[in-house]
Design an enzyme around this catalytic site. Sequence first.
Site, PDB file in Angstrom:
ATOM      1  N   LEU A 124       0.721  -1.404   0.312  1.00  0.00           N
ATOM      2  CA  LEU A 124       0.581   0.074   0.292  1.00  0.00           C
ATOM      3  C   LEU A 124       0.877   0.915   0.437  1.00  0.00           C
ATOM      4  O   LEU A 124       0.660   2.578  -1.017  1.00  0.00           O
ATOM      5  CB  LEU A 124      -0.619  -0.017   1.512  1.00  0.00           C
ATOM      6  N   GLU A 126       3.546   4.299  -0.135  1.00  0.00           N
ATOM      7  CA  GLU A 126       4.319   4.745  -1.477  1.00  0.00           C
ATOM      8  C   GLU A 126       5.677   6.100  -0.547  1.00  0.00           C
ATOM      9  O   GLU A 126       4.936   6.447   0.728  1.00  0.00           O
ATOM     10  CB  GLU A 126       3.498   5.447  -2.694  1.00  0.00           C
ATOM     11  N   ASP A 239      -8.027  -3.310  10.397  1.00  0.00           N
ATOM     12  CA  ASP A 239      -8.739  -3.714  11.167  1.00  0.00           C
ATOM     13  C   ASP A 239      -8.217  -5.382  11.486  1.00  0.00           C
ATOM     14  O   ASP A 239      -8.333  -5.527  12.879  1.00  0.00           O
ATOM     15  CB  ASP A 239     -10.231  -3.508  11.321  1.00  0.00           C
ATOM     16  N   GLN A 336      17.675   0.426  31.221  1.00  0.00           N
ATOM     17  CA  GLN A 336      17.779   0.400  32.213  1.00  0.00           C
ATOM     18  C   GLN A 336      18.193  -0.508  33.798  1.00  0.00           C
ATOM     19  O   GLN A 336      19.285  -0.137  33.739  1.00  0.00           O
ATOM     20  CB  GLN A 336      16.219   2.007  32.160  1.00  0.00           C
ATOM     21  N   GLY A 340      24.657   0.301  31.931  1.00  0.00           N
ATOM     22  CA  GLY A 340      25.320   0.300  30.855  1.00  0.00           C
ATOM     23  C   GLY A 340      25.270  -1.417  29.919  1.00  0.00           C
ATOM     24  O   GLY A 340      25.961  -1.414  28.871  1.00  0.00           O
ATOM     25  N   GLU A 363       1.524  -0.124  10.293  1.00  0.00           N
ATOM     26  CA  GLU A 363       0.413  -0.081  10.793  1.00  0.00           C
ATOM     27  C   GLU A 363      -0.659   0.385  10.217  1.00  0.00           C
ATOM     28  O   GLU A 363      -1.213   0.365  11.628  1.00  0.00           O
ATOM     29  CB  GLU A 363      -0.364  -2.178  10.202  1.00  0.00           C
TER      30      GLU A 363
HETATM   31  N1  COS Z   1     -13.627   0.427   7.588  1.00  0.00           N
HETATM   32  C1  COS Z   1     -14.600   0.629   6.573  1.00  0.00           C
HETATM   33  N2  COS Z   1     -14.373   2.061   5.562  1.00  0.00           N
HETATM   34  C2  COS Z   1     -13.475   2.339   6.478  1.00  0.00           C
HETATM   35  C3  COS Z   1     -12.401   2.141   7.640  1.00  0.00           C
HETATM   36  C4  COS Z   1     -12.871   1.745   8.024  1.00  0.00           C
HETATM   37  N3  COS Z   1     -11.784   0.649   8.833  1.00  0.00           N
HETATM   38  N4  COS Z   1     -11.995   3.634   7.152  1.00  0.00           N
HETATM   39  C5  COS Z   1     -12.158   4.452   6.731  1.00  0.00           C
HETATM   40  N5  COS Z   1     -13.632   4.422   5.916  1.00  0.00           N
HETATM   41  C6  COS Z   1     -14.066   4.634   4.973  1.00  0.00           C
HETATM   42  C7  COS Z   1     -14.454   5.500   5.488  1.00  0.00           C
HETATM   43  O1  COS Z   1     -16.070   5.210   5.877  1.00  0.00           O
HETATM   44  C8  COS Z   1     -14.794   6.436   3.700  1.00  0.00           C
HETATM   45  O2  COS Z   1     -15.850   6.349   3.298  1.00  0.00           O
HETATM   46  P1  COS Z   1     -16.731   7.605   1.855  1.00  0.00           P
HETATM   47  O3  COS Z   1     -16.217   7.182   0.880  1.00  0.00           O
HETATM   48  O4  COS Z   1     -17.739   6.492   1.716  1.00  0.00           O
HETATM   49  O5  COS Z   1     -16.727   8.623   3.274  1.00  0.00           O
HETATM   50  C9  COS Z   1     -13.754   5.976   3.313  1.00  0.00           C
HETATM   51  O6  COS Z   1     -13.130   4.622   3.898  1.00  0.00           O
HETATM   52  C10 COS Z   1     -11.765   6.826   2.809  1.00  0.00           C
HETATM   53  O7  COS Z   1     -11.770   7.521   4.852  1.00  0.00           O
HETATM   54  P2  COS Z   1     -11.424   8.425   5.628  1.00  0.00           P
HETATM   55  O8  COS Z   1     -12.183   9.978   4.852  1.00  0.00           O
HETATM   56  O9  COS Z   1     -11.338   8.762   6.586  1.00  0.00           O
HETATM   57  O10 COS Z   1     -10.538   9.138   5.026  1.00  0.00           O
HETATM   58  P3  COS Z   1      -8.572   9.598   4.974  1.00  0.00           P
HETATM   59  O11 COS Z   1      -8.436   9.545   3.769  1.00  0.00           O
HETATM   60  O12 COS Z   1      -9.176  10.656   5.756  1.00  0.00           O
HETATM   61  O13 COS Z   1      -7.912   8.366   5.854  1.00  0.00           O
HETATM   62  C11 COS Z   1      -6.424   7.313   7.200  1.00  0.00           C
HETATM   63  C12 COS Z   1      -8.331   7.526   7.126  1.00  0.00           C
HETATM   64  C13 COS Z   1      -6.349   7.791   8.557  1.00  0.00           C
HETATM   65  C14 COS Z   1      -7.134   6.585   8.958  1.00  0.00           C
HETATM   66  C15 COS Z   1      -6.191   6.343   6.555  1.00  0.00           C
HETATM   67  O14 COS Z   1      -5.558   6.821   5.451  1.00  0.00           O
HETATM   68  C16 COS Z   1      -5.104   5.457   7.393  1.00  0.00           C
HETATM   69  O15 COS Z   1      -5.322   4.393   8.292  1.00  0.00           O
HETATM   70  N6  COS Z   1      -3.551   5.758   7.512  1.00  0.00           N
HETATM   71  C17 COS Z   1      -3.055   4.683   8.201  1.00  0.00           C
HETATM   72  C18 COS Z   1      -2.757   4.027   6.626  1.00  0.00           C
HETATM   73  C19 COS Z   1      -2.016   3.539   7.364  1.00  0.00           C
HETATM   74  O16 COS Z   1      -2.199   2.426   7.532  1.00  0.00           O
HETATM   75  N7  COS Z   1      -0.752   2.574   6.535  1.00  0.00           N
HETATM   76  C20 COS Z   1       0.687   1.926   7.375  1.00  0.00           C
HETATM   77  C21 COS Z   1       0.934   0.674   6.106  1.00  0.00           C
HETATM   78  S1  COS Z   1       2.132   0.018   6.862  1.00  0.00           S
HETATM   79  S2  COS Z   1       1.503  -1.955   5.517  1.00  0.00           S
END
Ligand code: COS
Length: 384
Positions: A124, A126, A239, A336, A340, A363
Amino acid sequence: MDYLFTENQKMIQELARQIATEKIAPVAAHYDETEEFPWPIMKILSESDLFGVYIEEKYGGTGGGAVDLAIVTEELSKACGGIAVCYAASALGTYPIILYGNEEQKKKYLPDLAAGKKIAAFGLTEAGAGSDAGAIATTAKKDGDYYILNGTKQWITNGGEAQIYTVVAITDKSKGPRGASAFIVEKGTPGFTFGKKEKKLGIRASTTNELIFTDCKVHKDNLLSREGSGFIVAMKTFDQSRPGVAAQAVGIAQGALDHAVKYAKERVQFGKPISSFQAIQHMLADMATQTEAARALVYATARLVDSGAAKISKASAMSKLFASDVAMKVTTDAIQIFGGYGYMRDYPVEKYMRDAKITQIYEGTNQIQRNVIALELIKESLSK
Ligand code: COS
């Protein structure tokens, strides 16, 4: 504490614990130093049927769920957080197929993943899309029966080593997050190559690599769910997987605590073992209490996930947030207690601290977890 595991879960725990103690602990420093991918350990985990603990029996797994996955991840992490994440990141890459794969995709990919014959990775992130996951720029353009992928994924755990990748790319830029789609891409697909292998602070046994797509043709049969569902696939995957990161954090904390207790009993200062000093005892007591509280939250969350509950985002984010902060605190305190010696690479605890740090970042950073928790709280209050 008794987390009321089933007989099968207790067996899995015992098996993972034995592998961690006998096979992983003796080589943890070696892999940390050399940064080689621990294929011999992956083979042992595969032969022990541990890769399939969260996968349905009909696809070759042993039919458990998030609790089983957390148990294995915790046990492996007690010995080495880096080796544990090679295992756990395969689950991260597999979850999109479990959650959104159709029957054919599940039958094609899950049995080898459950057997550990192949491992998976999730693509995912980038360069310009970390916390802002909706900002990804990798594109997937429809061309007949194929999608043509172009772009670069960054910091992909198991990148280059995994054979199966679940990758999120933009199919319709005009739709924002709703214009992303998720694909299964196999290693060896023309146009799919790997870039820079990163040099990291911790979890050095694991590989972190770039995925480079250059006019990479992916058949439409490898689209997960439907076009436009990629962002939701990613969010729902997190999740499920975040309690796994939390379990890794608990294992790292417990591993550091165990070393600290042992050392405190052995180390003599002022004519007595330092474990007899109340200052040390109180530190150990706090470390143990925090670790147990994190563990309780992890298994309560994993149970909620396994119950099929519709709303798991908040609990999932809480478990990762809390457990990773605990891991950072407990591993720092373990150093701690070692004084050392703890700062020296000849002793095991500094590695635990280096391994712990990433659990507050990947994540979803803990700042993003707080956003998720707060948003869910506000949504809940609106619906009351
Ligand atoms: N389950 C179902 N739907 C979800 C959801 C979830 N857990 N989280 C968000 N959505 C849905 C929202 O409801 C929204 O739907 P609509 O378009 O119908 O309104 C859509 O997805 C977009 O959600 P939102 O507007 O909250 O998106 P944002 O761009 O503001 O981003 C965060 C939300 C910051 C929470 C998200 O980008 C995120 O999780 N970022 C972290 C990413 C991450 O973990 N990266 C690390 C990767 S390491 S493998």
